[in-house]
Write a protein that holds these residues in place. Structure first.
Motif, short mmCIF file in Angstrom:
data_model
loop_
_atom_site.label_atom_id
_atom_site.label_comp_id
_atom_site.label_asym_id
_atom_site.label_seq_id
_atom_site.Cartn_x
_atom_site.Cartn_y
_atom_site.Cartn_z
N LYS A 153 0.15 -1.32 0.08
CA LYS A 153 0.25 -0.21 0.35
C LYS A 153 0.48 1.21 0.26
CE LYS A 153 -4.31 -2.12 1.87
NZ LYS A 153 -5.16 -2.22 3.32
N LYS A 154 2.18 1.44 0.90
CA LYS A 154 2.89 2.44 0.82
C LYS A 154 3.04 2.74 -0.46
CE LYS A 154 6.43 4.45 3.26
NZ LYS A 154 7.26 4.02 4.75
N TYR A 178 -2.10 8.11 0.15
CA TYR A 178 -2.19 7.65 1.19
C TYR A 178 -3.22 7.59 1.88
CZ TYR A 178 3.74 7.59 1.49
OH TYR A 178 4.67 7.12 1.48
N TYR A 182 -4.43 3.43 1.98
CA TYR A 182 -4.51 3.05 3.13
C TYR A 182 -5.72 2.91 3.69
CZ TYR A 182 0.36 2.37 3.85
OH TYR A 182 1.61 1.77 4.35
#
Length: 420
Positions: A153-154, A178, A182
């Motif tokens: 995800k990052k 982000y 997330y």
């Protein structure tokens, strides 16, 4: 319903079944708005308005993409580009987001073959809900699954940020990418290594109220950033500025160690600045300080009345006292800090409009605990925090009667996810 919709659109356009469908949420710009590009932590809420991308590998080196939303509007909705050399078309073309994402992957060493892609989004455009980030994250997420790239995800958030900020040249921070990647309620640290901390759930109901007034991050951010740069230049030219303060400053808006600056020590010097740079720097420090207090509350620590007065100011004492006495004092205090940050966005960052204030006043009268701008401002959406679903419905009706063109009662939702 939206998953089914994007699959049907894909079948109709390409005459085939998609290999992968991925979705990503829009996000509420909850706390510390306009601070991510300064390197300060921000708080995002992923919500159940999502963008869906269906993809399938094809032979060759060409990507063929359609947007169902643009097709429904009667606009140009097809794009086609080389996956080896994806050049930007310009002119605010929707396909440039996808071309930039593809180039972002290429620059990190990932090689792609041709593919079909169909897009359907529930996230309204230019409404302060990060529609572009939801598109970027869902698109990169879909390519990640399709080509088995092994991205976290990052990774997806960073690739999406690189695409929008560096390749497209849009002066955004990392909040949107982000927040979409997330999902959930998260604190995002916007300096390396860009950590993300999941926050406890907030026992309230969020309402999104779209003013229908279009705005553009690219038109708003650079002006505020330039104001801060001017203020920093003038501060550094002050011969009597103490060295310990000088060392924490910088010449560009992203250079100061904002979180280390003491407002009381710096304020006598800020007050000597011209009005606009003065207000921009005050906004930065006051908004951050109130966000830290809100995070304490979200994590379960209830500050005293005097602590809150120290942060928000004595003019907020009455509201602080009332919030502390409520049975739902946690929600009431979070709502109060939302209100405080909206006032800062309006009065120190010049981001509200009479139309937004009418919607906000109506929402407050209908029972909202807090209402603030979400996103760049000067249009877009307001977000409200309410105690329960029944109050949320009243707030939404009042907002629509006061001029909002549409709105949603939303739930906190997951981040980027494979749907099939």
């Amino acid at each position: 319903m939206s998953l089914k919709k994007v699959v049907e659109v894909f079948r109709k356009e390409f005459g085939a079944e998609p290999g992968v469908v991925v979705s990503a949420p829009g996000r509420l710009d909850f706390l510390n708005t306009h601070q991510d590009y300064k390197g300060l932590p921000v708080v995002s809420v992923g919500v159940n308005l999502r963008t869906y991308v269906a993809v399938k590998k094809i032979e060759g080196e060409v990507a063929k993409v359609i947007s169902e939303n643009l097709r429904a509007e009667g606009a140009e909705y097809r794009d086609e580009f080389s996956v080896r050399y994806p050049e930007l078309r310009g002119g605010k073309w929707f396909g440039d987001y996808l071309r930039a994402c593809t180039r972002s992957l290429l620059e990190k060493g990932f090689l792609l073959s041709g593919f079909y892609a169909a897009i359907y989004s529930e996230v309204p455009i230019a409404a302060g809900l990060a529609s572009s980030a939801a598109l970027e994250v869902s698109f990169i997420g879909a390519l990640n699954e399709l080509f088995e790239l092994g991205l976290s995800k990052k990774d997806i958030a960073e690739l999406a940020y690189h695409a929008e900020h560096d390749i497209m040249g849009i002066p955004c921070g990392r909040l949107d990418q982000y927040g979409s990647s997330y999902g959930g309620i998260i604190e995002i640290f916007t300096r390396p290594p860009y950590n993300v901390v999941e926050l406890p759930p907030i026992p309230g109901v969020f309402v999104v109220m779209d003013s229908g007034i279009k705005h553009s991050t690219a038109d708003i951010h650079p002006k505020r950033q330039a104001d801060i740069d001017e203020g920093l230049r003038l501060l550094l030219e002050m011969e009597d500025l103490p060295d310990d303060i000088r060392r924490k400053l910088g010449r560009r808006y992203y250079e100061p160690r904002w979180e280390e600056l003491n407002l009381e020590e710096l304020k006598p010097f800020i007050d000597r600045l011209p009005d606009r740079p003065r207000r921009r720097i005050l906004f930065t420090l006051l908004t951050h300080r109130s966000t830290l207090k809100a995070l304490e509350i979200i994590r379960g620590r209830i500050p005293s009345e005097e602590e809150l007065v120290t942060v928000l100011g004595d003019e907020w004492r009455k509201e602080i006292t009332q919030a502390l006495r409520r049975h739902n004092h946690v929600l009431a205090l979070i709502g109060l800090i939302m209100d405080y940050q909206h006032v800062l966005l309006r009065d120190l960052y010049d981001l509200s409009l009479p139309e937004l204030e009418r919607i906000r006043d109506a929402a407050k009268k209908a029972g909202a605990l807090g209402v603030k701008i979400s996103g760049a401002g000067l249009g877009g959406s307001l977000i409200a925090l309410t105690e329960d679903r029944a109050t949320a419905e009243k707030v939404l009706r009042a907002a629509l009667e006061a001029g909002a063109v549409r709105g949603w009662i939303v739930k906190v939702d997951k981040g980027v996810s494979r749907e099939r």
